[in-house]
Design an enzyme around this catalytic site. Structure first.
Site, short mmCIF file in Angstrom:
data_model
loop_
_atom_site.label_atom_id
_atom_site.label_comp_id
_atom_site.label_asym_id
_atom_site.label_seq_id
_atom_site.Cartn_x
_atom_site.Cartn_y
_atom_site.Cartn_z
N HIS A 28 -28.45 91.78 90.65
CA HIS A 28 -29.29 92.48 91.03
C HIS A 28 -30.96 92.27 91.76
O HIS A 28 -31.32 91.94 91.54
CB HIS A 28 -29.91 93.02 89.62
CG HIS A 28 -29.12 92.76 88.10
ND1 HIS A 28 -27.64 91.84 87.63
CD2 HIS A 28 -28.88 93.49 87.65
CE1 HIS A 28 -27.92 92.25 86.93
NE2 HIS A 28 -27.57 93.28 87.02
N HIS A 68 -30.46 98.90 91.14
CA HIS A 68 -30.45 98.17 90.00
C HIS A 68 -29.31 96.57 90.28
O HIS A 68 -30.09 95.14 89.75
CB HIS A 68 -31.05 98.42 88.65
CG HIS A 68 -31.14 97.57 87.06
ND1 HIS A 68 -30.45 97.04 86.30
CD2 HIS A 68 -31.55 97.98 86.57
CE1 HIS A 68 -30.74 96.75 85.96
NE2 HIS A 68 -31.35 97.14 85.75
N GLU A 78 -38.21 87.40 61.99
CA GLU A 78 -37.24 86.56 61.98
C GLU A 78 -36.63 85.87 63.29
O GLU A 78 -36.91 84.71 63.55
CB GLU A 78 -36.07 86.50 60.88
CG GLU A 78 -35.69 87.14 59.47
CD GLU A 78 -36.32 88.21 58.93
OE1 GLU A 78 -36.47 88.30 57.57
OE2 GLU A 78 -36.62 88.60 59.92
N HIS A 122 -27.84 89.99 50.32
CA HIS A 122 -28.74 88.98 50.38
C HIS A 122 -27.64 87.91 50.35
O HIS A 122 -27.94 86.54 50.41
CB HIS A 122 -29.48 88.28 49.82
CG HIS A 122 -31.48 89.51 50.10
ND1 HIS A 122 -30.86 91.24 50.01
CD2 HIS A 122 -32.37 89.11 49.84
CE1 HIS A 122 -32.74 91.25 50.47
NE2 HIS A 122 -33.10 90.11 50.22
#
Length: 667
Positions: free
Chosen positions: A33, A263, A412, A474
């Protein structure tokens, strides 16, 4: 103000050295890149020559500024900077071997490959979130050793980093904690792989970060004086700063600058020749003129006196203080740790406890945190459920960083990545909690913990259908198996309060491996009642209960809450005249690492007629290698359901009776 030094070599010429090396290395590799290094070369030049405090000859100087290339695809920017400023590596041959096998100049920067690479980056947004952890660790260290900690964390991030969801979690936390020594240089070039960013990204990023409580500014990313002024302004701020640097990707390339074509692909020999002419860079590939090289090496020596002064102050500390700080910085555990854990386990053996292993973890942490002052705990808004806060831990806040407990909020992924940054910073051992099912939200950061060999401990509670009424959303079923598939990660699932303490001890002693502690919501009886004289859980698997006649016809393998279930099944089988061994396997990875003879003995490989049954309240995948073709695995084959835990275990057939029936059927 900045310490701008006069030189006969202009900033533009120094920046062009980065551009040339980046073009040449990507072209030689035929992969990479080039656009970002060419676009951000001016910003990086100002940062490294005027602001960043570092010493290439002492790259581990604890009070150095941290530089994180969050946009890791532009790795040649970092490799060029390290080479030019005088680090031992990469040498010019390393740059010529960019992206090749066994070369330290990997496609994306990899921590541990070379000094100066502060973290492994590439998955976008991770570096930015790591940097939040580093900046937080700096503030916490400054609260403990104010005379020896005074550095900043600088980040180069791109549009991709800001689009990733983790950037929200990390930036929100940084703003909340007012991490004023964090400065993000945003490569605002308006280009992504698919084309212009406005195909999918029209956010006002400055307003977004202002809403987090950050200081923001905008600057022409090709104007060295404006860049320097913006960094100066950010340094004076007591809030984290985002400097939006408007740049042209592939700067200097006549036909590909400002386009997606620069890029992620080599420019091509013809375009590189045109770019050399455009930039006035009349030198062969990988050749840096002596005056430009000298100017860069001089920039690399800017902070030598500051490093000298730091080490002199460190050496003047009282012997005990110096030794303690040195211990923390090198990651060694205190000598008193082992004895404290041995004494604690001895007390448990004398006074058995029936508790959930999440509670057992808290009990172990009360002992651990009292003897390891660098422990830093936290939870993603589940402190009372994860049991991660011990009674003497102060809360880390924007006004007081002297504590050891962090309220990460419902973040989280940001929590996991920030913990990586804290571990990489050095001086702290981070652990943080959420529910095991939400390791899915943490997984990219957990993977990087493993890849970078960082001692980060993930306290994951509510580990099975045993959490009950919260239901299948869960209840983790596939998570143990999927985490066990990850290299260099210990997945611990302790059976009781003793194994929980042993697993904590093993996790802390694993200096180059992160750990998952998979812990129950429901109470479990203590199955370990005798002193083994060693950490049996550190073996990964061991004989918990032998057959009454010493020669088992059945061997039951289990982890976590199912170990006590296996013990109940053993009692029934023994009563029916079937000698039965129970093997507890709190960590399959550690068991697999044992010598072949030990594993064969535990699994009874020398017993031709023995039948093995494994039981675990998760997907059964992976247990085949232990039970063999004649064995059976009792576990989950699909998602859970919403009901009380006892009802669920019966409904899904994870019971002592089911284990007994499986053994009798096999025999």
């Amino acid at each position: 103000m900045s310490d701008i030094q006069s030189t006969a070599v202009s900033d533009e010429m120094m920046a062009n050295a980065i551009r040339a090396l980046s073009m040449d290395a990507v072209q030689k590799a035929n992969s990479g890149h080039p656009g970002m290094p060419m676009g951000m070369a001016d910003v990086a030049t100002v940062l490294f020559t005027q602001f960043l405090r570092f010493d290439p000859k002492r790259p581990d100087w604890p009070d150095r500024d941290r530089f994180v290339l969050s946009a890791g695809h532009g790795s040649m920017l970092l490799y060029s900077l390290l080479h030019l400023t005088g680090y031992d590596r990469p040498g010019i041959d390393d740059l010529k071997n960019f992206r090749q096998l066994h070369s330290p100049t990997a496609g994306h920067p990899e921590y541990g490959e070379m000094p100066g690479i502060e973290t492994t980056t590439g998955p976008l947004g991770q570096g930015l979130a790591n940097a939040v952890g580093m900046a937080l660790a700096e503030r916490m260290e400054a609260a403990r050793t104010p005379d020896l900690c005074d550095h900043r964390t600088f980040v180069i991030a791109g549009d991709g980093c800001l689009q990733e969801g983790i950037s929200h979690e990390a930036a929100s936390l940084a703003g909340h904690l007012k991490l004023g020594r964090l400065i993000v240089l945003y490569d605002d070039n308006g280009i992504s792989i698919d084309g212009p960013t406005d195909l999918s990204f029209t956010d006002d990023s400055r307003m977004r970060f202002e809403a987090y409580g950050w200081h923001t500014s905008g600057v022409d990313g090709h104007d060295p004086e404006a860049i320097a002024a913006a960094i100066d302004e950010a340094i004076r701020e007591d809030r984290p700063s985002l400097i939006a640097c408007r740049t042209t990707i592939g700067f200097g390339s006549p036909n590909k600058s400002g386009k997606a074509s620069s890029h992620g692909s080599p420019l091509g020999d013809e375009e590189i020749a045109l770019a050399r002419a455009e930039l006035g860079w009349d030198y062969p590939p990988f050749v840096i003129p002596e005056d430009i090289r000298a100017a860069w090496l001089k920039a690399g020596q800017r902070s030598k006196a500051q490093a000298d002064d730091w080490y002199a102050r460190f050496d003047s500390l009282p012997t005990d203080s110096r030794a303690e700080l040195e211990r923390r910085l090198c990651g060694a555990l205190p000598a008193r740790f082992a004895k404290a854990m041995d004494d604690y386990i001895a007390d448990l053996l004398a006074n058995p406890q029936k508790v959930a292993t999440r509670k057992a973890s808290e009990m172990a942490l009360e002992v651990i945190n009292a003897v390891i002052p660098e422990m830093v705990g936290g939870s993603a808004d589940l402190t009372g459920s994860n049991n991660t806060k011990t009674k003497d831990m102060g809360i880390v806040s924007a006004d007081d960083f002297s504590g050891g407990y962090i309220h990460y909020g419902v973040r989280e992924h940001g929590m996991a990545s920030a913990m990586n940054g804290m571990a990489l910073h050095g001086g702290f051992i981070p652990y943080g909690g959420t529910f095991l099912v939400f390791t899915d939200y943490c997984r990219p950061a957990i993977r990087l913990s493993a890849l970078m060999k960082q001692r980060v401990i993930y306290v994951m509670t509510h580990d099975s259908i045993g959490l009950g009424e919260d239901g299948p959303t869960h209840q983790p079923v596939e998570h143990l198996a999927s985490l066990r598939a990850m290299p260099n990660l210990y997945v611990f699932r302790p059976a009781d309060v003793v194994e929980t303490a042993e697993c904590w001890k093993a996790a802390l002693e694993a200096g180059e491996t992160p750990s998952i502690l998979s812990l129950t919501r429901q109470g479990l009886p203590q199955v370990r009642l005798e002193d083994a004289g060693e950490n049996l859980s550190a073996k990964g698997g061991y004989i918990l209960a032998e057959a009454s006649d010493g020669t088992p016809k059945a061997i039951l393998l289990a982890t976590g809450s199912e170990v006590s279930l296996a013990m109940d099944a053993r009692s029934d089988l023994e009563a029916q005249g079937i000698p039965t061994r129970v093997v507890s396997m709190p960590c399959l990875e550690l068991f697999d690492a044992q010598e072949a003879a030990y594993k064969a003995d535990v699994l009874g490989d020398h017993l031709p007629d023995v039948k093995r049954v494994a039981v675990e309240a998760g997907i059964t995948y992976g247990w085949e290698r232990y039970v063999g073709r004649e064995g059976q695995i009792i576990g989950m084959t699909g998602f859970g359901a919403s009901a009380p835990a006892g009802d669920l275990f019966k409904y899904f057939g994870i019971t002592a009776d089911a284990v007994v029936e499986a053994v009798k059927t096999r025999l």
